[in-house]
Write an enzyme that holds these catalytic residues in place. Structure first.
Site, PDB file in Angstrom:
ATOM      1  N   LYS A 260     -55.689  22.450-120.286  1.00 17.56           N
ATOM      2  CA  LYS A 260     -54.935  21.623-121.224  1.00 17.56           C
ATOM      3  C   LYS A 260     -53.438  21.759-120.946  1.00 17.56           C
ATOM      4  O   LYS A 260     -52.937  22.844-120.630  1.00 17.56           O
ATOM      5  CB  LYS A 260     -55.236  22.053-122.664  1.00 17.56           C
ATOM      6  N   GLN A 320     -65.703  33.741-124.716  1.00 20.24           N
ATOM      7  CA  GLN A 320     -65.868  32.383-124.221  1.00 20.24           C
ATOM      8  C   GLN A 320     -65.256  32.356-122.833  1.00 20.24           C
ATOM      9  O   GLN A 320     -64.540  33.286-122.447  1.00 20.24           O
ATOM     10  CB  GLN A 320     -65.167  31.391-125.147  1.00 20.24           C
ATOM     11  N   ASP A 355     -61.823  22.854-121.764  1.00 19.55           N
ATOM     12  CA  ASP A 355     -61.435  24.002-120.933  1.00 19.55           C
ATOM     13  C   ASP A 355     -62.160  25.280-121.333  1.00 19.55           C
ATOM     14  O   ASP A 355     -61.879  26.347-120.773  1.00 19.55           O
ATOM     15  CB  ASP A 355     -59.923  24.224-121.007  1.00 19.55           C
ATOM     16  N   ASP A 391     -61.806  36.655-131.936  1.00 17.55           N
ATOM     17  CA  ASP A 391     -61.643  35.214-132.083  1.00 17.55           C
ATOM     18  C   ASP A 391     -62.972  34.562-132.469  1.00 17.55           C
ATOM     19  O   ASP A 391     -63.989  34.751-131.802  1.00 17.55           O
ATOM     20  CB  ASP A 391     -61.137  34.640-130.753  1.00 17.55           C
ATOM     21  N   ASN A 392     -62.949  33.807-133.560  1.00 16.76           N
ATOM     22  CA  ASN A 392     -64.116  33.010-133.979  1.00 16.76           C
ATOM     23  C   ASN A 392     -65.437  33.788-133.961  1.00 16.76           C
ATOM     24  O   ASN A 392     -66.422  33.343-133.352  1.00 16.76           O
ATOM     25  CB  ASN A 392     -64.259  31.780-133.086  1.00 16.76           C
ATOM     26  N   GLU A 420     -61.412  37.128-137.201  1.00 17.41           N
ATOM     27  CA  GLU A 420     -60.660  35.883-137.345  1.00 17.41           C
ATOM     28  C   GLU A 420     -61.674  34.773-137.599  1.00 17.41           C
ATOM     29  O   GLU A 420     -62.136  34.107-136.685  1.00 17.41           O
ATOM     30  CB  GLU A 420     -59.835  35.599-136.084  1.00 17.41           C
ATOM     31  N   LYS A 533     -49.536  27.886-127.479  1.00 11.91           N
ATOM     32  CA  LYS A 533     -50.865  27.980-126.886  1.00 11.91           C
ATOM     33  C   LYS A 533     -50.914  27.273-125.538  1.00 11.91           C
ATOM     34  O   LYS A 533     -51.741  27.617-124.682  1.00 11.91           O
ATOM     35  CB  LYS A 533     -51.904  27.366-127.822  1.00 11.91           C
ATOM     36  N   TYR A 534     -50.041  26.278-125.354  1.00 10.52           N
ATOM     37  CA  TYR A 534     -50.142  25.441-124.169  1.00 10.52           C
ATOM     38  C   TYR A 534     -48.889  25.446-123.298  1.00 10.52           C
ATOM     39  O   TYR A 534     -48.869  24.798-122.255  1.00 10.52           O
ATOM     40  CB  TYR A 534     -50.455  23.999-124.585  1.00 10.52           C
TER      41      TYR A 534
END
Length: 673
Positions: A260, A320, A355, A391-392, A420, A533-534
């Site tokens: 991204k 992930q 991604d 994360d998640n 989170e 983040k990007y």
């Protein structure tokens, strides 16, 4: 033909006169442990009753996981057959506890003999019964205790001939009562039918102050990416603001496929760095470090420098992969294949995360996948990391987390996992129950007095508090709330003070927070424009508009006041203006009382009358007391429950008052402590 019942052996009748029920704390019938930190108290209550009118005794039995012998804490009756006992947990790991109660024949005897004496009745024969009870206890005791009890039994027999007051006096003898308590007849005692567990964490699970920072954006030169060495230079800045946990988003290699670009565009430019959460490339996966950040040696040096400043480095665990992760090539079975043969990327319609490939935990090879993910966490533990933001976690199986955390904590009980999970309440609760030491909350979206009061009362005054430790964040890289977007600098100040004083665990994502970054990607979105983040961001941390000084002072107040280092004493107080919220925290002996008042309106001055709970603070109605504003050092002399407050959000939207009682010296000077 014989009836089937005829072949069944009649159950042996066991008469247990005492009933134990409605025990608290107990989570889901004892399925999950309650949470405490080292040195904290466990208060146990239960309904305990029996047939008849005999006196009962009860104890809390508790022990460490590795101990075989039980320790005891006496319970005392409250009201309506409710009993309470308490004990402190002294070390990391697991504890177990239960309750035992019995009909106490000696206490019943002592109560009845005193009643008879006071009524003028004959008690000589009753004294002989007491002597028998004491002698029976002597046979259960050993050593000096047995000898003393035998002598008390002889004394009672002798006094039975004298009668009267001497018997009543001996029945009240403190030493005799203590000895009989230690050696009571528990042969018919009732023990609660469940063994309950406690998960004991270190203090930082209860009280911590987090700062989230992207390492690649911490370079002094805006034209280059930051490294771990640049992070070392930024440590002083983080330390000066008073943070003790420095949390990094994933530090691993970032994939190139479907990368991204800026502002989450699917068309990146060649120099776009990609999202750190798209983990994995040719350089490695979850146990590798992005080459642009530095080496493992650099990371360890950063950890060492941070520890020297009282800061602990926390890492992100994001299970992930990018399409370029080595796992994708080596273990295709760990990912869900779509009908066309491609791998299913992550989606949360209408959002697409091309991604990122999520793991497929329903794979036939899921057991090996779980073992590999455990190896990843163990690797970073071996590198000295003891705090992980996960994360998640709600997108992975509950059983996986329970298995992983329990297994790791057996060897590393000091490890802290922060969940989170911004998801449904019951899912968040389940994650907390099965092992996460801290949990994200809905704080970011609770803006009104009613919302804050209701939510934090739930977190601190209901059974939820036994398993869910809140860690509140006013912003994250994914969350720029509407309140912050439109409230300006006063909104950032108010949310900082609310977070830092409502919860003992809180964090901010910076430097975006202290620099009051409030530009959204688009109207109605909670995503940042030019999100870190990007892309790499250059932050002017020396900006005169920064909230650094306020943050430093707030965190200093937290360190200096034990009342703000735990959550359960939180109480909200009436204030006749819904734009103002008032609440307090206090330590157990009331030597530290903090009263906080916040203006929730970021635009206008608000005023009102706050009602101070004088009785709770052990202040007399006519007693004057001082409220010392720890933010401004201003001091006000108050008297009575009802007092006036006024807050201008453009100046400072809150008071953090330390309530000081008046002390008068022999020279008649007034002091407030």
């Amino acid at each position: 033909m014989n009836s089937p019942k005829a072949n069944l052996e009649e159950p042996r009748l066991v008469l247990r006169r005492v009933v134990i029920e409605s025990l608290q704390p107990e989570i889901d019938g004892g399925k999950y442990p309650i949470k405490r930190t080292v040195g904290e108290r466990v208060v146990v209550e239960a309904d305990i009753h029996a047939d008849g009118h005999d006196v009962l005794s009860a104890v809390v039995l508790y022990r460490r996981d590795q101990e075989s012998a039980w320790r005891e804490a006496a319970m005392r009756p409250l009201v309506n057959d409710r009993w309470q006992g308490q004990f402190d947990v002294e070390s990391l790991g697991s504890y177990f506890y239960t309750i035992q109660a019995w009909v106490d024949a000696f206490q019943t005897w002592g109560r009845d003999i005193l009643k008879k004496f006071e009524a003028g009745q004959e008690i000589s024969l009753a004294a002989l019964l007491g002597a028998q009870l004491v002698q029976s206890a002597a046979t259960r005791a050993r050593g000096t205790d047995s000898q003393k009890l035998t002598q008390f039994s002889v004394d009672l027999k002798s006094l039975s001939r004298a009668g009267g007051e001497a018997i009543a006096t001996l029945a009240r003898n403190p030493e005799l009562m203590a000895l009989m308590g230690r050696h009571a007849d528990r042969s018919r005692a009732t023990t609660y039918d469940k063994l309950l567990a406690i998960s004991v964490d270190r203090e930082k699970a209860r009280y911590s102050t987090w700062y989230e920072m992207f390492p690649r954006s911490c370079a002094a030169d805006a034209k280059k990416r930051g490294t771990f060495r640049d992070c070392i230079q930024r440590l002083g800045y983080v330390s000066e603001m008073g943070f003790d946990v420095l949390y990094f988003p994933p530090i691993h290699p970032i994939g190139h496929t479907q990368r991204k670009g800026r502002n989450n565009t699917p068309q990146p430019s060649p120099d776009d760095p990609g999202s750190p959460w798209a983990i994995g490339a040719d350089e490695g996966g979850h146990t590798a470090i992005h080459p642009a950040l530095g080496t493992l040696a650099d990371f360890k040096q950063l950890q060492s420098k941070a520890r020297g400043l009282g800061i602990e480095i926390a890492l992100d665990i994001a299970f992930q992969c990018s399409p370029d992760h080595p796992y994708v090539k080596e273990h295709k079975e760990w990912f869900l294949q779509r009908p066309d043969g491609s791998v299913q990327y992550a989606e949360n319609p209408p959002k697409k995360y091309e991604d990122i490939y999520p793991f497929y935990f329903e794979s036939e090879d899921a057991a090996k996948l779980c073992e590999e993910l455990k190896r990843v966490v163990l690797y970073w533990i071996e590198q000295g990391v003891r705090i992980f933001r996960v994360d998640n976690p709600h997108t992975k199986p509950f059983d996986f987390w329970e298995w992983l955390i329990a297994g790791l904590r057996q060897e590393y009980p000091e490890v802290i996992f922060l969940s989170e999970a911004f998801t449904r309440p019951k899912v968040m609760h389940r994650l907390a129950k099965l092992g996460f030491a801290q949990s994200y909350t809905y704080f970011a979206w609770k803006n009104t007095k009613w919302e804050l009061t209701e939510y934090f009362t739930e977190l601190t005054q209901t059974p939820v508090r036994e398993f869910m430790r809140p860690n509140v964040w006013p912003n994250t890289p994914d969350i720029l709330t509407e309140y912050l977007q439109y409230g300006g600098r006063p909104a950032f100040m108010a949310r900082l003070i609310l977070a830092a004083t409502l919860s003992a665990n809180y964090g901010i994502y910076g430097p975006a927070f202290e620099l009051c970054e409030n530009r959204a990607l688009r109207q109605g979105s909670e995503e940042y424009l030019d999100s870190e983040k990007y892309q790499v961001r250059a932050w002017d941390i020396a900006s005169p508009d920064s909230l650094k000084r306020l943050i430093s002072r707030v965190n200093e107040i937290r360190r200096e006041n034990p009342a703000l280092q735990s959550d359960w004493s939180l109480r909200f107080h009436p204030l006749d203006n819904d734009q103002l919220i008032a609440y307090s925290k206090a330590n157990e002996d009331l030597s530290d009382i903090i009263l906080v008042i916040v203006n929730l309106d970021p635009r206008y001055k608000q005023s009102g009358w706050v009602e101070v709970p004088l009785a709770d603070f052990q202040l007399a109605p006519n007693q004057s007391y001082q409220v010392h504003d720890l933010l401004t050092d201003a001091r006000y002399l108050w008297q009575g429950a009802r007092n006036y407050v006024e807050l201008n959000p453009s100046v400072l939207p809150a008071h953090i008052f330390k309530v000081r009682r008046r002390l008068r010296t022999e020279r008649d000077f007034d002091y407030f402590l």
